[in-house]
Every structure is written in structure tokens, then in C-alpha cells.
Design a protein around this motif. Structure first.
Motif: not given
Lengths: 113, 111
Positions: A32, A34, A36, A46, A49, A59, A90, A98, A100-102, A104-105, B31, B34, B36, B42-43, B45, B92
Motif C-alpha cells: 500500500n 501513501y 501525506y 493524507l 493512497y 482524500e 511524505l 491489514g 497497519v504500521e507505515q 516513511f520516506g 483497528r 499507532l 510515531y 521521516a516519522p 514507528f 487506523h
């Protein structure tokens, strides 16, 4: 291991000029993706995506657009920049199904003058 | 529309202090929550919380989620100057497949 690249790191553009920011991910498939935007002192807004090639969800209505021409490539574009487009952009990816942790660049700081 | 609110917006403490950052959320089909950390760019985690009342811990940082009251806290004990950053939380939405971020808490730790 997975890596996410963004370029350029910094960009100064005049109002009315076009924009193209690129993001690529290595080391994973079918991510996935994204885009931002972060205004000074604010959280992440956002913009777009994508869950697959050619599949883009928008969005926020604005003069920006996004495309995903390849599985691990995500491009943010504009035909004519506005002053309000200035900000920190970003790109991020996450695993599908499912997760969920993203991740980032490094981001692109865009200043529109 | 999903919404995440963080407080305080900014915080200045001295090294060795303990801080608590707050995050409340209203997220449809929630769900996970999170956290960060964003220093310069960059953020990165920190934690993902899915169950109420179970503390997640990493060194001096810990976090807990309350799904009944719809909030989470991030605690940092014995703060150091390297903890100075913007801390972001995100809720999320599993159906939409996306996270909504709060505006962040800017933490400054003075020596």
C-alpha cells in the motif's frame, strides 16, 4: 530489507509551475502506498493512497494528483502549483492484508514562491 | 469523518523529568492506535496498540490504550535531550485501510 526513496529532498518552485515528486519502494511487493502533506507544526494530512497499480484514492480535493505506474512507484503531480501547496511531503508504504504500521520516506520540502 | 486529537500541542521539560502525552480518537472501524516519533524528517514507528489495558514498553517509553474511553497515552520516563521530537499518534480504520493522524505533540527536553 525494505527501503523507501523520495526525491528531491528540497524543492523551490514558482506559483503556477508544474510539480512531480517521485517515491519508490524496494524490497517488497504489492505495498500500500501513501502520500501525506505536513504543514508546519501540524500532523500528517493524507492526500492519496493506493492499493495497487493504477488504483488511486483521493482524500482531499485539490490541484494535486497521484499516479502509480508500477507496483513500487508512486508519483505526486500538479499542473499548476499554488502558494498553499507549500509543505513537507511524505511518502509511506505498508504491507497489505491489514498490516497497519507505515514506513516513511525521507520527505520532500516544497516551497512555492 | 475520523478524528484524532493530541494534547498538549507542545511541552518543554528538563532532562530526567517524566512526561505523559495524550491521544484521543474517534475512528470508524477502529483497528489500532499507532505512535510515531518524528525528529527531523521521516516519522519512525514506536508502538502499535490494539488491545485495551495492555502496556507496550520499549526502554523508557511505554504506551497503553483504553478502547472504552477512546484514548491512549505515551509515557517517557527519565527524559533525555534525544527524546526531543514531535510525537504523532494515528488511529487506523481497518475498512478504509488508512490511518488518521493527530497534529502531534512537540516535546523539547532541555539539559
Amino acid at each position: 530489507s525494505q527501503t523507501i526513496h523520495q526525491w528531491p529532498a528540497t524543492l523551490v518552485q514558482p506559483v503556477g509551475s508544474p510539480l512531480s515528486l517521485e517515491c519508490t519502494v524496494e524490497g517488497t511487493s504489492n505495498p500500500n502506498l501513501y502520500w501525506y502533506r505536513q504543514a508546519a507544526g501540524r500532523g500528517l494530512q493524507l492526500l492519496f493512497y493506493s492499493v495497487g497499480i493504477g488504483q488511486i484514492s483521493s482524500e482531499v480535493p485539490q490541484n494535486l494528483s497521484a499516479s502509480r505506474p508500477q507496483d513500487r512507484q508512486f508519483i505526486l503531480s500538479s499542473k499548476k502549483l499554488l502558494l498553499s501547496d507549500s509543505g513537507f511531503y511524505l511518502c509511506a508504504w505498508s504491507r497489505i492484508l491489514g498490516w497497519v504500521e507505515q514506513f516513511f520516506g525521507p520527505g520532500t520540502r516544497l516551497t512555492v514562491l | 469523518e475520523d478524528k484524532v486529537v493530541q494534547s498538549p500541542l507542545s511541552l518543554v521539560v528538563h532532562e530526567g523529568d517524566t512526561v505523559t502525552l495524550n491521544c484521543s480518537y474517534e475512528v470508524t472501524n477502529f483497528r489500532s492506535l499507532l505512535w510515531y516519533k518524528q525528529e527531523k524528517k521521516a516519522p519512525t514507528f514506536l508502538f502499535m496498540l490494539t488491545s485495551s489495558g495492555i502496556e507496550k514498553k520499549s526502554g523508557r517509553l511505554s504506551s497503553i490504550l483504553d478502547k472504552k474511553e477512546l484514548f491512549s497515552i505515551l509515557n517517557i520516563t527519565a527524559t533525555q535531550t534525544g527524546d526531543s521530537a514531535v510525537y504523532l499518534c494515528a488511529g487506523h480504520n481497518t475498512n478504509a485501510g488508512k490511518s488518521t493522524f493527530g497534529d502531534g505533540t512537540t516535546l523539547t527536553v532541555k539539559p
